[in-house]
Scaffold this motif. Structure first.
Motif, PDB file in Angstrom:
ATOM      1  N   THR A 206      -4.783  -3.549  28.970  1.00 26.87           N
ATOM      2  CA  THR A 206      -4.776  -5.011  28.848  1.00 26.87           C
ATOM      3  C   THR A 206      -5.018  -5.717  30.175  1.00 26.87           C
ATOM      4  O   THR A 206      -5.620  -6.793  30.212  1.00 26.87           O
ATOM      5  N   ASN A 207      -4.556  -5.131  31.283  1.00 28.84           N
ATOM      6  CA  ASN A 207      -4.716  -5.803  32.581  1.00 28.84           C
ATOM      7  C   ASN A 207      -6.184  -5.991  32.943  1.00 28.84           C
ATOM      8  O   ASN A 207      -6.612  -7.082  33.345  1.00 28.84           O
ATOM      9  N   GLN A 210      -8.217  -8.700  31.264  1.00 26.84           N
ATOM     10  CA  GLN A 210      -7.905 -10.080  31.621  1.00 26.84           C
ATOM     11  C   GLN A 210      -8.408 -10.438  33.014  1.00 26.84           C
ATOM     12  O   GLN A 210      -8.226 -11.558  33.479  1.00 26.84           O
ATOM     13  N   GLY A 215      -9.227 -14.825  31.614  1.00 31.04           N
ATOM     14  CA  GLY A 215      -8.072 -15.440  30.997  1.00 31.04           C
ATOM     15  C   GLY A 215      -7.194 -14.448  30.256  1.00 31.04           C
ATOM     16  O   GLY A 215      -7.446 -13.241  30.259  1.00 31.04           O
ATOM     17  N   GLY A 216      -6.148 -14.960  29.635  1.00 30.36           N
ATOM     18  CA  GLY A 216      -5.194 -14.122  28.921  1.00 30.36           C
ATOM     19  C   GLY A 216      -5.771 -13.528  27.652  1.00 30.36           C
ATOM     20  O   GLY A 216      -6.908 -13.806  27.259  1.00 30.36           O
ATOM     21  N   LEU A 217      -4.952 -12.719  26.997  1.00 28.19           N
ATOM     22  CA  LEU A 217      -5.411 -12.023  25.792  1.00 28.19           C
ATOM     23  C   LEU A 217      -5.595 -12.965  24.606  1.00 28.19           C
ATOM     24  O   LEU A 217      -6.482 -12.769  23.780  1.00 28.19           O
ATOM     25  N   ASP A 219      -7.059 -15.552  23.146  1.00 25.97           N
ATOM     26  CA  ASP A 219      -8.138 -16.534  23.134  1.00 25.97           C
ATOM     27  C   ASP A 219      -8.585 -16.745  21.684  1.00 25.97           C
ATOM     28  O   ASP A 219      -7.944 -16.255  20.746  1.00 25.97           O
TER      29      ASP A 219
END
Length: 236
Positions: A206-207, A210, A215-217, A219
């Motif tokens: 996940t890192n 992003q 941006g973050g997960l 969206d």
């Protein structure tokens, strides 16, 4: 999905030839060919070995990080069999990177694309992707974000992956064969013979997905996946 061997034998897409390493498979190694060995259950290239051979019968095995080296055919075979006492090991041909990356890599190791696909109400979509450039004698890689629409890699002067649209078709079709999973991180090897599926990952990093200002997960695309899991409910 957690077993690389089961995955390789059951998925119906162009993939890297994979077999269980055994006494017989090692006895049938062909001088002049190169091979890659990895544990059936592993991550981040831990426990992986590259075997190079010559037509004259010289054998040389090196761990992916370059720390362990074994020379000589029988010594290499004995070493690999020793590894398999505690873990199932897989045997693959060593892959060759495509010419399009030869000018930006300092080695000839395989280039991999990590692509995350999402299961949404309308089917499956490519969400985010990185190209992972190998670093010589290192188990880690240099990741660069890919524009999932065009296949362009902004940090590599806008370089565009030559077979990006075909790669997208490959991974979305693969996801259709594991429809119980909502998000999968696919590893696709870019080779001199075209893209080949290496494996699918439930823990897809996940890192990195992003990074580079993506941006973050959560969206718009990710919310489509959530809405598909809970039809008729407020996903927030």
């Amino acid at each position: 999905m957690s077993s690389k061997l089961f995955f390789a034998s059951s998925i119906d897409v162009p993939s890297v030839p994979t077999q269980l390493m055994t006494v017989d498979s090692l006895a049938n190694l062909v001088p002049g060919n190169d091979y890659f060995f990895k544990p059936d259950v592993s991550s981040q290239a831990k426990g992986c070995f590259i075997l190079t051979t010559t037509k004259e019968g010289l054998f040389h095995s090196t761990s992916k990080d370059g720390v362990v080296r074994v020379d000589g055919k029988q010594a290499v075979i004995d070493f690999l069999l020793g590894l398999s006492k505690n873990l199932n090991y897989l045997q693959q041909p060593r892959l060759v990177m495509p010419p399009e990356f030869a000018d930006i890599c300092d080695n000839d190791e395989v280039v991999v694309v990590r692509i995350v696909t999402l299961k949404v109400a309308g089917g499956f979509m490519v969400w985010r992707a990185n190209v992972e450039l190998p670093i010589s004698r290192k188990v880690f890689i240099r990741p660069y974000a890919i524009n999932v629409d065009s296949g362009a890699i902004p940090q590599l002067d806008g370089k565009v992956l030559q077979e990006w649209q075909a790669i997208k078709v490959l991974v979305t079709y693969a996801h259709q064969q594991v429809i119980d999973l909502n998000a999968v991180g696919w590893d696709v090897a870019l080779t001199d013979k075209g893209p080949l599926l290496l494996e699918g990952n439930i823990n897809w990093g996940t890192n990195l997905m992003q990074s580079e200002k993506r941006g973050g997960l959560v969206d718009a695309m990710y919310l489509q996946m959530i809405e598909g899991l809970n039809p008729g409910r407020d996903s927030l």
